[in-house]
Design a protein around this motif. Structure first.
Motif, PDB file in Angstrom:
ATOM      1  N   ALA A  82       0.831  -1.206   0.000  1.00 22.49           N
ATOM      2  CA  ALA A  82       0.000   0.000   0.000  1.00 22.49           C
ATOM      3  C   ALA A  82       0.868   1.261   0.000  1.00 22.49           C
ATOM      4  CB  ALA A  82      -0.918  -0.006   1.224  1.00 22.49           C
ATOM      5  N   ARG A  83       2.157   1.092   0.235  1.00 20.08           N
ATOM      6  CA  ARG A  83       3.056   2.242   0.416  1.00 20.08           C
ATOM      7  C   ARG A  83       3.809   2.628  -0.847  1.00 20.08           C
ATOM      8  NH1 ARG A  83       5.595   1.113   6.477  1.00 20.08           N
ATOM      9  NH2 ARG A  83       3.689   0.245   7.385  1.00 20.08           N
ATOM     10  N   ILE A  84       3.594   1.924  -1.933  1.00 17.82           N
ATOM     11  CA  ILE A  84       4.254   2.284  -3.194  1.00 17.82           C
ATOM     12  C   ILE A  84       3.398   3.309  -3.916  1.00 17.82           C
ATOM     13  CG2 ILE A  84       4.972   1.441  -5.463  1.00 17.82           C
ATOM     14  CD1 ILE A  84       5.748  -1.182  -4.187  1.00 17.82           C
ATOM     15  N   PRO A  85       3.900   4.527  -4.088  1.00 11.73           N
ATOM     16  CA  PRO A  85       3.094   5.594  -4.710  1.00 11.73           C
ATOM     17  C   PRO A  85       3.157   5.530  -6.228  1.00 11.73           C
ATOM     18  CG  PRO A  85       5.213   6.476  -4.076  1.00 11.73           C
ATOM     19  CD  PRO A  85       5.224   5.016  -3.669  1.00 11.73           C
ATOM     20  N   ASP A  86       2.236   6.262  -6.852  1.00  7.99           N
ATOM     21  CA  ASP A  86       2.340   6.387  -8.303  1.00  7.99           C
ATOM     22  C   ASP A  86       3.527   7.289  -8.619  1.00  7.99           C
ATOM     23  OD1 ASP A  86       1.351   9.242  -9.268  1.00  7.99           O
ATOM     24  OD2 ASP A  86       0.055   8.650  -7.608  1.00  7.99           O
ATOM     25  N   PRO A  87       4.122   7.168  -9.803  1.00  7.41           N
ATOM     26  CA  PRO A  87       5.357   7.898 -10.114  1.00  7.41           C
ATOM     27  C   PRO A  87       5.234   9.418  -9.952  1.00  7.41           C
ATOM     28  CG  PRO A  87       5.019   6.160 -11.711  1.00  7.41           C
ATOM     29  CD  PRO A  87       3.775   6.206 -10.866  1.00  7.41           C
ATOM     30  N   GLU A  88       4.094   9.979 -10.308  1.00  7.45           N
ATOM     31  CA  GLU A  88       3.935  11.435 -10.189  1.00  7.45           C
ATOM     32  C   GLU A  88       4.004  11.869  -8.733  1.00  7.45           C
ATOM     33  OE1 GLU A  88       0.708  14.953 -11.314  1.00  7.45           O
ATOM     34  OE2 GLU A  88       0.463  12.938 -12.114  1.00  7.45           O
ATOM     35  N   ALA A  89       3.295  11.143  -7.859  1.00  6.80           N
ATOM     36  CA  ALA A  89       3.333  11.472  -6.436  1.00  6.80           C
ATOM     37  C   ALA A  89       4.730  11.274  -5.867  1.00  6.80           C
ATOM     38  CB  ALA A  89       2.324  10.610  -5.675  1.00  6.80           C
ATOM     39  N   ALA A  90       5.434  10.241  -6.336  1.00  2.00           N
ATOM     40  CA  ALA A  90       6.793   9.984  -5.857  1.00  2.00           C
ATOM     41  C   ALA A  90       7.734  11.124  -6.245  1.00  2.00           C
ATOM     42  CB  ALA A  90       7.305   8.660  -6.418  1.00  2.00           C
ATOM     43  N   GLN A  91       7.592  11.637  -7.459  1.00  4.24           N
ATOM     44  CA  GLN A  91       8.428  12.751  -7.901  1.00  4.24           C
ATOM     45  C   GLN A  91       8.141  14.013  -7.085  1.00  4.24           C
ATOM     46  OE1 GLN A  91      10.944  12.937  -9.881  1.00  4.24           O
ATOM     47  NE2 GLN A  91      10.899  10.910 -10.839  1.00  4.24           N
ATOM     48  N   GLN A  92       6.877  14.236  -6.749  1.00  5.33           N
ATOM     49  CA  GLN A  92       6.516  15.399  -5.939  1.00  5.33           C
ATOM     50  C   GLN A  92       7.162  15.318  -4.554  1.00  5.33           C
ATOM     51  OE1 GLN A  92       2.229  15.455  -5.939  1.00  5.33           O
ATOM     52  NE2 GLN A  92       2.086  16.285  -8.017  1.00  5.33           N
ATOM     53  N   ARG A  93       7.150  14.123  -3.961  1.00  2.00           N
ATOM     54  CA  ARG A  93       7.779  13.942  -2.652  1.00  2.00           C
ATOM     55  C   ARG A  93       9.288  14.153  -2.733  1.00  2.00           C
ATOM     56  NH1 ARG A  93       4.582   8.455  -0.674  1.00  2.00           N
ATOM     57  NH2 ARG A  93       2.483   9.335  -0.808  1.00  2.00           N
ATOM     58  N   LEU A  94       9.875  13.716  -3.834  1.00  2.00           N
ATOM     59  CA  LEU A  94      11.310  13.904  -4.007  1.00  2.00           C
ATOM     60  C   LEU A  94      11.655  15.393  -4.086  1.00  2.00           C
ATOM     61  CD1 LEU A  94      14.161  12.857  -4.475  1.00  2.00           C
ATOM     62  CD2 LEU A  94      13.592  12.625  -6.913  1.00  2.00           C
ATOM     63  N   ARG A  95      10.860  16.147  -4.823  1.00  4.77           N
ATOM     64  CA  ARG A  95      11.120  17.589  -4.932  1.00  4.77           C
ATOM     65  C   ARG A  95      10.997  18.265  -3.565  1.00  4.77           C
ATOM     66  NH1 ARG A  95       8.534  16.815 -10.065  1.00  4.77           N
ATOM     67  NH2 ARG A  95       6.469  17.268  -9.207  1.00  4.77           N
ATOM     68  N   ARG A  96      10.003  17.865  -2.776  1.00  3.64           N
ATOM     69  CA  ARG A  96       9.858  18.443  -1.437  1.00  3.64           C
ATOM     70  C   ARG A  96      11.036  18.053  -0.547  1.00  3.64           C
ATOM     71  NH1 ARG A  96       4.294  16.926  -2.108  1.00  3.64           N
ATOM     72  NH2 ARG A  96       4.633  15.064  -0.822  1.00  3.64           N
ATOM     73  N   MET A 111      14.122   6.405  -2.857  1.00  7.73           N
ATOM     74  CA  MET A 111      13.710   5.003  -2.894  1.00  7.73           C
ATOM     75  C   MET A 111      12.269   4.876  -3.376  1.00  7.73           C
ATOM     76  SD  MET A 111      14.409   1.859  -2.648  1.00  7.73           S
ATOM     77  CE  MET A 111      16.049   1.928  -1.905  1.00  7.73           C
ATOM     78  N   GLN A 112      11.405   5.807  -2.948  1.00  8.75           N
ATOM     79  CA  GLN A 112      10.017   5.761  -3.396  1.00  8.75           C
ATOM     80  C   GLN A 112       9.908   5.985  -4.897  1.00  8.75           C
ATOM     81  OE1 GLN A 112       7.509   8.317  -0.898  1.00  8.75           O
ATOM     82  NE2 GLN A 112       6.789   6.430   0.032  1.00  8.75           N
ATOM     83  N   VAL A 113      10.737   6.866  -5.423  1.00  8.74           N
ATOM     84  CA  VAL A 113      10.750   7.076  -6.875  1.00  8.74           C
ATOM     85  C   VAL A 113      11.150   5.784  -7.582  1.00  8.74           C
ATOM     86  CG1 VAL A 113      11.917   8.262  -8.769  1.00  8.74           C
ATOM     87  CG2 VAL A 113      11.155   9.556  -6.771  1.00  8.74           C
ATOM     88  N   GLU A 114      12.158   5.108  -7.049  1.00  8.69           N
ATOM     89  CA  GLU A 114      12.608   3.858  -7.654  1.00  8.69           C
ATOM     90  C   GLU A 114      11.516   2.784  -7.594  1.00  8.69           C
ATOM     91  OE1 GLU A 114      16.028   0.425  -6.936  1.00  8.69           O
ATOM     92  OE2 GLU A 114      16.349   2.467  -6.183  1.00  8.69           O
ATOM     93  N   MET A 115      10.845   2.678  -6.440  1.00 11.27           N
ATOM     94  CA  MET A 115       9.820   1.656  -6.269  1.00 11.27           C
ATOM     95  C   MET A 115       8.544   1.969  -7.036  1.00 11.27           C
ATOM     96  SD  MET A 115      11.282  -0.655  -4.519  1.00 11.27           S
ATOM     97  CE  MET A 115       9.914  -1.714  -4.054  1.00 11.27           C
ATOM     98  N   SER A 116       8.333   3.236  -7.370  1.00 14.74           N
ATOM     99  CA  SER A 116       7.092   3.624  -8.044  1.00 14.74           C
ATOM    100  C   SER A 116       6.958   2.995  -9.427  1.00 14.74           C
ATOM    101  CB  SER A 116       6.996   5.150  -8.156  1.00 14.74           C
ATOM    102  OG  SER A 116       7.949   5.669  -9.071  1.00 14.74           O
ATOM    103  N   ARG A 117       8.054   2.478  -9.971  1.00 15.27           N
ATOM    104  CA  ARG A 117       7.955   1.800 -11.265  1.00 15.27           C
ATOM    105  C   ARG A 117       7.065   0.565 -11.170  1.00 15.27           C
ATOM    106  NH1 ARG A 117      11.746  -2.523 -11.834  1.00 15.27           N
ATOM    107  NH2 ARG A 117      13.113  -2.729 -10.002  1.00 15.27           N
ATOM    108  N   TYR A 118       6.986  -0.016  -9.976  1.00 12.40           N
ATOM    109  CA  TYR A 118       6.110  -1.174  -9.794  1.00 12.40           C
ATOM    110  C   TYR A 118       4.637  -0.773  -9.834  1.00 12.40           C
ATOM    111  CZ  TYR A 118      10.212  -3.921  -8.577  1.00 12.40           C
ATOM    112  OH  TYR A 118      11.430  -4.576  -8.610  1.00 12.40           O
ATOM    113  N   TYR A 119       4.344   0.450  -9.415  1.00 12.30           N
ATOM    114  CA  TYR A 119       2.966   0.965  -9.556  1.00 12.30           C
ATOM    115  C   TYR A 119       2.589   0.987 -11.028  1.00 12.30           C
ATOM    116  CZ  TYR A 119      -1.055   4.140  -9.020  1.00 12.30           C
ATOM    117  OH  TYR A 119      -2.314   4.713  -9.047  1.00 12.30           O
ATOM    118  N   ASP A 120       3.482   1.536 -11.838  1.00 11.25           N
ATOM    119  CA  ASP A 120       3.222   1.604 -13.274  1.00 11.25           C
ATOM    120  C   ASP A 120       3.081   0.208 -13.878  1.00 11.25           C
ATOM    121  OD1 ASP A 120       2.861   4.196 -13.984  1.00 11.25           O
ATOM    122  OD2 ASP A 120       4.899   4.545 -14.708  1.00 11.25           O
ATOM    123  N   GLU A 121       3.943  -0.722 -13.436  1.00 13.11           N
ATOM    124  CA  GLU A 121       3.910  -2.072 -13.997  1.00 13.11           C
ATOM    125  C   GLU A 121       2.619  -2.791 -13.598  1.00 13.11           C
ATOM    126  OE1 GLU A 121       5.565  -3.639 -16.917  1.00 13.11           O
ATOM    127  OE2 GLU A 121       6.875  -2.241 -15.834  1.00 13.11           O
TER     128      GLU A 121
END
Length: 301
Positions: A82-96, A111-121
């Motif tokens: 449940a903790r893997i975000p979608d890539p857009e949300a992950a990028q927003q968190r990275l910028r913050r 790490m969340q940006v890296e894991m977000s690829r699984y959301y897309d998959e």
């Protein structure tokens, strides 16, 4: 003549719905202390500890009856964090995190940006399953735990291509809100983990397991145990992300120490992409064959 024929098959007793709607509670017995309500319409009564077996039966029957009425026969279950975000949300968190400058927060965000690829998959896999199976005699429906993260990605992928999908939510201190991509008539809520997990498998022809934590591991290992022990029929179990799973679980150690048999590692398959996962299922079930040749997959539990 039609009335006479109808009278042969008419109900002998009123339905429960008719009785509930027709009862008028006398004012003297309408207070909270009254026991006048019909037992099956009395929520307070149904919540007694002694009625746990009844509540468990209801949680078994409700999703089963709804899916049967909607002629859902075959499903593919998507498990994952449940903790893997979608890539857009992950990028927003990275910028913050970059603005904050805290090393720990920045490392987590990367790490969340890296894991977000699984959301897309997971989203692509669910869309591919839904779209590709539309022509089958028994279309395959995506099932998730109904929450955020990978679960949301699965329901979202089916929604992207106009398909229906199932969400099996559970009441928890957190993650109680179902994601917005579940088909409303197929969004269920559970109190009992055991019955929820049973419904995951009852119609499933395959399990797609994405990276996750304790909950994902619990669901994965219960499925592996049921298949290994012959308590349920064998079905493809896809582990998305070999690097993640091979680091998390040392299957070689389990074999070397005799904890599992060498052939037990054949109970699952590592895959990396949605296309690879779907291709394996096509090969397993002959899904590339004409619709009339596919047969039924999900006679189970």
């Amino acid at each position: 003549m039609e009335d006479k024929v109808h009278s042969l098959t008419a109900r002998n007793f009123p339905t429960a719905v008719e009785d509930v709607s027709s009862v008028v509670t006398p004012s003297r017995y309408s207070g909270p202390e009254s026991s006048y309500k019909l037992a099956f319409a009395d929520n307070e009564f149904l919540l007694h500890d002694e009625l746990r077996p009844v509540r468990m039966q209801l949680e078994l029957l409700k999703p089963e009856m709804v899916q049967r009425e909607l002629r859902i026969e075959s499903t593919i279950v998507l498990f994952g964090s449940a903790r893997i975000p979608d890539p857009e949300a992950a990028q927003q968190r990275l910028r913050r995190a970059e603005v904050m400058g805290d090393p720990h927060t920045l490392r987590q965000a990367k790490m969340q940006v890296e894991m977000s690829r699984y959301y897309d998959e997971a989203r692509r896999f669910a869309a591919l399953v839904t779209r590709a199976s539309e022509r089958l005699d028994a279309p395959i429906y995506v099932v998730t735990g109904g929450g955020p993260g990978i679960m949301e990605a699965g329901n979202r992928g089916a929604h992207d291509v106009g398909g229906k999908s199932i969400g099996l939510n559970i009441v928890l201190p957190h993650e109680q809100e179902p994601n917005p991509y579940i088909t409303p008539e197929l969004c269920f809520q559970f109190h009992y983990f055991a019955l929820r997990k049973m419904h995951f498998l009852m119609r499933s022809i395959a399990l797609a397991c994405f990276p996750g934590g304790f909950g994902t591991l619990d669901e994965l290992f219960e499925t592996l145990t049921l298949v290994q022990t012959g308590k349920c029929r064998r079905r493809p179990i896809l582990l998305f992300g070999k690097d993640f799973w091979s680091k998390l679980i040392n299957f070689d150690l389990l074999i070397d120490t005799g904890m599992i048999s060498p052939q037990d590692v054949k109970l699952f398959h590592y895959v990396e992409t949605a296309e690879e996962g779907w291709g394996l299922l096509q090969s397993e079930y002959g899904l590339a064959a004409p619709p009339s040749d596919t047969g039924e997959f999900a006679d189970d539990i």
